[in-house]
Design an enzyme around this catalytic site. Structure first.
Site, PDB file in Angstrom:
ATOM      1  N   ASP A  22       0.831  -1.210   0.000  1.00  0.00           N
ATOM      2  CA  ASP A  22       0.000   0.000   0.000  1.00  0.00           C
ATOM      3  C   ASP A  22       0.863   1.256   0.000  1.00  0.00           C
ATOM      4  OD1 ASP A  22      -2.371   1.396  -0.019  1.00  0.00           O
ATOM      5  OD2 ASP A  22      -2.649   1.312   2.153  1.00  0.00           O
ATOM      6  N   ARG A  26      -0.026   7.637  -2.714  1.00  0.00           N
ATOM      7  CA  ARG A  26       0.428   8.747  -1.865  1.00  0.00           C
ATOM      8  C   ARG A  26       1.895   9.074  -2.122  1.00  0.00           C
ATOM      9  NH1 ARG A  26      -0.980   6.118   3.416  1.00  0.00           N
ATOM     10  NH2 ARG A  26      -1.467   4.382   2.044  1.00  0.00           N
ATOM     11  N   ARG A  35      -0.842   8.858  -9.859  1.00  0.00           N
ATOM     12  CA  ARG A  35      -0.818   7.615  -9.091  1.00  0.00           C
ATOM     13  C   ARG A  35      -0.076   6.486  -9.818  1.00  0.00           C
ATOM     14  NH1 ARG A  35      -4.078   7.091  -5.026  1.00  0.00           N
ATOM     15  NH2 ARG A  35      -4.358   4.896  -5.458  1.00  0.00           N
ATOM     16  N   HIS A  39       2.694   3.304  -8.898  1.00  0.00           N
ATOM     17  CA  HIS A  39       2.591   1.865  -9.195  1.00  0.00           C
ATOM     18  C   HIS A  39       3.815   1.417  -9.992  1.00  0.00           C
ATOM     19  CE1 HIS A  39      -1.328   1.948  -7.538  1.00  0.00           C
ATOM     20  NE2 HIS A  39      -1.923   2.552  -8.543  1.00  0.00           N
ATOM     21  N   SER A  67      -7.010  -5.926  -5.816  1.00  0.00           N
ATOM     22  CA  SER A  67      -8.122  -6.529  -5.068  1.00  0.00           C
ATOM     23  C   SER A  67      -9.409  -6.472  -5.882  1.00  0.00           C
ATOM     24  CB  SER A  67      -8.323  -5.791  -3.738  1.00  0.00           C
ATOM     25  OG  SER A  67      -8.906  -4.531  -3.978  1.00  0.00           O
ATOM     26  N   TRP A  71     -11.306  -2.824  -8.761  1.00  0.00           N
ATOM     27  CA  TRP A  71     -12.005  -2.601 -10.037  1.00  0.00           C
ATOM     28  C   TRP A  71     -12.806  -1.310 -10.006  1.00  0.00           C
ATOM     29  CZ3 TRP A  71     -10.117  -5.088 -13.911  1.00  0.00           C
ATOM     30  CH2 TRP A  71      -9.678  -6.410 -13.794  1.00  0.00           C
ATOM     31  N   LEU A 133      11.518 -20.134  -4.872  1.00  0.00           N
ATOM     32  CA  LEU A 133      10.403 -19.374  -4.291  1.00  0.00           C
ATOM     33  C   LEU A 133       9.131 -19.490  -5.140  1.00  0.00           C
ATOM     34  CD1 LEU A 133       9.452 -17.032  -2.291  1.00  0.00           C
ATOM     35  CD2 LEU A 133      10.155 -15.459  -4.097  1.00  0.00           C
ATOM     36  N   ARG A 190       2.043  -5.053   5.992  1.00  0.00           N
ATOM     37  CA  ARG A 190       1.310  -4.028   5.253  1.00  0.00           C
ATOM     38  C   ARG A 190       2.123  -2.737   5.293  1.00  0.00           C
ATOM     39  NH1 ARG A 190      -4.844  -2.574   4.492  1.00  0.00           N
ATOM     40  NH2 ARG A 190      -4.541  -0.722   3.229  1.00  0.00           N
ATOM     41  N   SER A 198      -7.926  -5.460   4.985  1.00  0.00           N
ATOM     42  CA  SER A 198      -8.548  -5.155   3.693  1.00  0.00           C
ATOM     43  C   SER A 198      -8.902  -6.384   2.843  1.00  0.00           C
ATOM     44  CB  SER A 198      -7.643  -4.212   2.884  1.00  0.00           C
ATOM     45  OG  SER A 198      -7.421  -3.027   3.579  1.00  0.00           O
ATOM     46  N   GLU A 209       1.229 -13.500  12.121  1.00  0.00           N
ATOM     47  CA  GLU A 209       1.794 -12.318  12.775  1.00  0.00           C
ATOM     48  C   GLU A 209       1.676 -11.131  11.820  1.00  0.00           C
ATOM     49  OE1 GLU A 209       2.944 -12.091  15.874  1.00  0.00           O
ATOM     50  OE2 GLU A 209       2.533 -14.213  16.234  1.00  0.00           O
TER      51      GLU A 209
END
Ligand code: FPP
Length: 250
Positions: A22, A26, A35, A39, A67, A71, A133, A190, A198, A209
């Site tokens: 997140d 900002r 924005r 990204h 998420s 959309w 991974l 987060r 969220s 955790e």
């Protein structure tokens, strides 16, 4: 400067780390940019964090990339994010292969534009033989979507006689979730200063955790990941038991 990496106990690594990335918007705004610029820079953090997790030997890294609710963002931002996704995947597949990283996806892929779906399918196929991974992208994902979807599939299997209501238990339910082949995350990070989950891996994070940082996603990198893992390793995980039981290994 000493790296947090040296302080990590490799025999006690979280098997699965999940991240809510997140703060891109900002971060960009602070710099007077739009924005999408945030990204775009967020992709560098994705690369660095995946590399860090891979270096340590973490098994699963799940990133909340888009998420179900995303959309509803302005169409221009949604289009930009989809375009970024396609370009990033196209560009990064050779890097993933070089690092033995296998890509997978959880979420409602059918919602993605056709070209994004095709690019994703191709990337999944091209990295499917890697055994390092597991990089899991949560795309058009939300826990409420996942649970509704699981309940629908269970109902269908009951209707067709494949499953009996009485046979449903925790592990049967888990086999219907998008994460059926993925262990629960031990650590959820987060970025961006908000303290909430969220709609991300709500069922799977029962004993996870949580680690919150004010850093915005484009400022997060593998060193910050190592710091979060050190913090995780200093916690006592009790799973509903007492501290004494945990110390005595009961
Ligand atoms: C949240 O920041 C971030 C997203 C919704 C998208 C995350 C996408 C990327 C990091 C780039 C693409 C990723 C991959 C895996 C190729 P926000 O926009 O909610 O920020 P804000 O809270 O500051 O508005």
């Amino acid at each position: 400067m000493q790296s947090y990496k040296q302080n990590i106990d490799l025999s006690n690594l979280p098997r699965h780390i999940a991240i809510i990335m997140d703060g891109n918007g900002r971060w960009a705004k602070e710099k007077g940019e739009d924005r999408l610029y945030g990204h775009f820079h967020g992709v560098n953090s994705v690369r660095s964090v995946a590399e860090g997790a891979s270096e340590l030997g973490v098994e699963f890294l799940t990133l909340y990339a888009f998420s179900t609710e995303n959309w509803d963002r302005p169409q221009e931002e949604v289009n930009g994010l989809m375009e970024l996704l396609i370009q990033t995947i196209r560009k990064e597949v050779p890097v993933l292969n070089k690092n033995n990283i296998r890509l997978s996806v959880i979420g409602d892929l059918s919602m993605l534009p056709n070209d994004a779906q095709a690019e994703m399918e191709e990337a999944l196929k091209e990295t499917s033989k890697n055994i390092g991974l597991n990089l899991v992208l949560a795309l058009s994902y939300s826990s409420r979507w996942e649970l509704v979807n699981a309940v629908k599939k269970i109902a269908e299997d009951i209707e067709s006689g494949k499953l009996k209501a009485n046979d449903i238990n925790q592990s049967v339910l888990e086999s219907y979730l998008a994460t059926s082949n993925i262990p629960d995350p031990e650590l959820m990070i987060r970025t961006g200063g908000e303290h909430r989950i969220s709609n991300f891996l709500l069922y799977q994070s029962a004993y996870t955790e949580l680690y919150f940082t004010d850093l915005k996603w484009p400022d997060f990198d593998k060193e910050k990941l190592f710091e979060a893992i050190c913090d995780f390793q200093n916690r006592e995980r009790r799973f509903g038991k007492t501290g004494e039981q945990i110390k005595q290994n009961k």
